[in-house]
Design a protein around this motif. Structure first.
Motif, short mmCIF file in Angstrom:
data_model
loop_
_atom_site.label_atom_id
_atom_site.label_comp_id
_atom_site.label_asym_id
_atom_site.label_seq_id
_atom_site.Cartn_x
_atom_site.Cartn_y
_atom_site.Cartn_z
N HIS A 43 -40.78 11.58 -26.23
CA HIS A 43 -39.57 10.76 -26.34
C HIS A 43 -38.55 11.14 -25.25
N PHE A 44 -38.36 12.45 -25.02
CA PHE A 44 -37.41 12.85 -23.98
C PHE A 44 -37.86 12.34 -22.61
N ARG A 45 -39.16 12.40 -22.38
CA ARG A 45 -39.69 11.93 -21.10
C ARG A 45 -39.44 10.43 -20.94
N ALA A 46 -39.68 9.68 -22.02
CA ALA A 46 -39.47 8.22 -21.96
C ALA A 46 -38.00 7.91 -21.67
N LEU A 47 -37.10 8.64 -22.30
CA LEU A 47 -35.66 8.41 -22.08
C LEU A 47 -35.26 8.82 -20.67
N ARG A 48 -35.83 9.90 -20.18
CA ARG A 48 -35.51 10.36 -18.83
C ARG A 48 -36.03 9.38 -17.79
N LYS A 49 -37.28 8.92 -17.95
CA LYS A 49 -37.86 8.00 -16.97
C LYS A 49 -37.15 6.66 -16.96
N ALA A 50 -36.57 6.28 -18.10
CA ALA A 50 -35.85 5.01 -18.18
C ALA A 50 -34.41 5.16 -17.70
N GLY A 51 -34.03 6.35 -17.24
CA GLY A 51 -32.69 6.53 -16.70
C GLY A 51 -31.62 6.72 -17.76
N ILE A 52 -32.02 6.99 -18.99
CA ILE A 52 -31.05 7.07 -20.09
C ILE A 52 -30.47 8.47 -20.23
N LEU A 53 -31.24 9.49 -19.88
CA LEU A 53 -30.69 10.84 -19.90
C LEU A 53 -31.19 11.64 -18.71
N ARG A 54 -30.44 12.70 -18.42
CA ARG A 54 -30.86 13.67 -17.41
C ARG A 54 -31.17 14.98 -18.11
N GLN A 55 -32.10 15.71 -17.51
CA GLN A 55 -32.42 17.03 -18.06
C GLN A 55 -32.12 18.10 -17.03
#
Lengths: 105, 105
Positions: free
Chosen positions: B61-73
């Motif tokens: 889920h974190f990866r999906a959100l990161r790849k979609a530009g929704i969060l940064r890690q």
């Protein structure tokens, strides 16, 4: 609203429509174009959208939009017509359709 | 904003973020919960969300959100932190994140 009967295909009750399904259905530019055309120009037969995709693909897109509760289909003579369920959608997910369409501009 | 460096993972430029990817990423209740928690409570380590899903699922889920530009890690010590890209997203897709989160209520 259409005078003909709803097409003999499943239309979910609006309360049973899931946000996830609406988002997935709107996550496609061709499907958003279909929604935008229905919004701008009213009810329309499947074969009249003039989109550059194969008939089978277009059929898939209409089915995805119908199953997600975004449009209803009804038969008028030999044509399958489409009508947007905007009022129902706006009551259930306020502003969602217009926000997504605006975001795509 | 974080003081640490961005994690050594890909973060798309906001102009390269596609609406379709954002919609797909938000079309999941667990991912919306992650976004809602980051919005309400600020940056947070991956392991501290307390969600009832397997670690591997959460990682997906974190990866999906990161790849979609929704969060940064970014990495802070031994923790992988998450920060919402809300200002960037709102500039690119006005009101989209809040409309989707409100629709899920």
């Amino acid at each position: 609203m259409p005078l003909g009967r709803w097409a003999s295909v499943a239309h979910p009750e609006i309360d049973a429509v899931e946000l996830d399904d609406v988002l997935h259905a709107l996550a496609d530019p061709t499907r958003r174009t279909i929604v935008r055309m229905l919004l701008a120009e009213g009810d329309r037969a499947c074969g009249t959208f003039g989109l550059p995709v194969a008939a089978s693909t277009l059929s898939h897109h209409f089915r995805a939009l119908r199953k997600a509760g975004i449009l209803r289909q009804y038969d008028e003579g030999r044509q399958r017509m489409n009508t947007l369920r905007l009022d129902e959608l706006d009551a259930r997910f306020p502003g969602l359709v217009s926000t997504v369409l605006d975001a795509a501009k």
